[in-house]
Write an enzyme that holds these catalytic residues in place. Structure first.
Site, PDB file in Angstrom:
ATOM      1  N   ASP A  76       1.086  -1.182  -0.025  1.00 16.81           N
ATOM      2  CA  ASP A  76       0.051  -0.021   0.073  1.00 16.81           C
ATOM      3  C   ASP A  76       0.810   1.204  -0.139  1.00 16.81           C
ATOM      4  OD1 ASP A  76      -1.904  -1.785   0.353  1.00 16.81           O
ATOM      5  OD2 ASP A  76      -2.365  -1.493   2.414  1.00 16.81           O
TER       6      ASP A  76
HETATM    7  N1  URA Z   1      -1.055  -5.804   3.806  1.00 12.91           N
HETATM    8  C1  URA Z   1      -1.461  -4.350   4.022  1.00 12.91           C
HETATM    9  O1  URA Z   1      -2.534  -4.413   4.618  1.00 12.91           O
HETATM   10  N2  URA Z   1      -0.906  -3.860   3.428  1.00 12.91           N
HETATM   11  C2  URA Z   1       0.181  -3.866   2.631  1.00 12.91           C
HETATM   12  O2  URA Z   1       0.868  -2.895   2.033  1.00 12.91           O
HETATM   13  C3  URA Z   1       0.772  -5.228   2.783  1.00 12.91           C
HETATM   14  C4  URA Z   1       0.305  -6.190   3.476  1.00 12.91           C
END
Ligand code: URA
Length: 244
Positions: free
Chosen positions: A101
């Site tokens: 993310d």
């Molecule tokens: N899980 C998440 O919620 N976000 C990420 O960026 C990676 C794994």
């Protein structure tokens, strides 16, 4: 690979210019003009451009320490791409094996080898990803057992694969998962009534993050190979995590 991809990987042409050259009949495969950019070619084929033999560059395998506020795609969306200012060339040929993310930091593996990234991403390959998670509330008892057993995420029918939770302190944990579902870590903690405040990926398979934020390096041959040798030693498809 597709003919247009091969032409890009063996020249400095963009995908669009490669297609133009193909459509103009300037590319031959084994002595025959091929007009379809979608034609599948193999590296053993003799592919020429105006009579000169083309040789594809070898695949690239990189590790990058992703800063917060960047996205794992080639194009800028709401946030800048993690490639911006990195100095990595031909980024249009590359993709991230397991996106993070925008607000997540840490280890990102980057390649132009789709088969290799499949080994990292496919859930049945059970490739472990280790996250350091900061929590807004103290971790409660039994979360490790619940994650080890697999937990049902909101809106999903299938529980998560067994995951390993190690408590660092009441609001910081290390979580090892083998899948990469949408916002998986955040949703796992939401499912047990907690909230992720910070998320940082430290390790994928045997590859550990060992460079500073914003930096990148090539993977070593052993690191590249480690994802190809991975077999599930237990002989089953289920990782054997137990609560700690
Ligand atoms: N899980 C998440 O919620 N976000 C990420 O960026 C990676 C794994």
């Amino acid at each position: 690979m597709r003919l247009d991809k091969f032409v890009c990987k063996s020249t400095t042409l963009t995908r669009e210019l490669a297609r133009e050259q193909i459509q103009q009949g300037r590319i031959q495969v084994n002595g025959r003009v091929v007009l379809s950019e979608r034609a599948q070619v193999h590296e053993n084929n003799c592919i020429t451009w105006d009579g000169s033999v083309l040789t594809a560059r070898s695949f690239r395998y990189l590790l990058l320490h992703k800063p917060a506020g960047t996205v794992c795609s080639n194009v800028d969306e709401a946030y800048p791409s993690l490639f911006n200012g990195s100095g990595i060339d031909h980024t249009e040929e590359l993709h991230v094996a397991g996106r993070l993310d925008a607000d997540t930091t840490g280890l990102v593996l980057i390649t132009d080898d789709g088969r290799w990234s499949f080994e990292i991403i496919r859930p049945d390959r059970l490739c472990e990803k280790v996250y350091r998670v900061g929590l807004s509330r103290p971790i409660s008892e039994h979360v490790a057992e619940r994650f080890a057993a697999g937990i049902l995420l909101q809106g999903e029918a299938k529980p998560t694969q067994p995951a390993k939770l190690e408590v660092v302190n009441s609001r910081e944990v290390l979580l090892t998962i083998t899948e990469g579902r949408y916002h998986q870590v955040k949703r796992m903690f939401a499912a047990v009534g907690n909230r992720v405040r910070s998320l940082h990926r430290e390790q994928i398979g045997a590859v550990r993050l060992d460079i500073c934020e914003g930096q990148w390096r090539n993977l070593t041959p052993d690191e590249i190979q480690s994802f190809c040798d991975r077999s599930n030693g237990s002989g089953t498809d289920v990782p054997a995590f137990s609560a700690v």
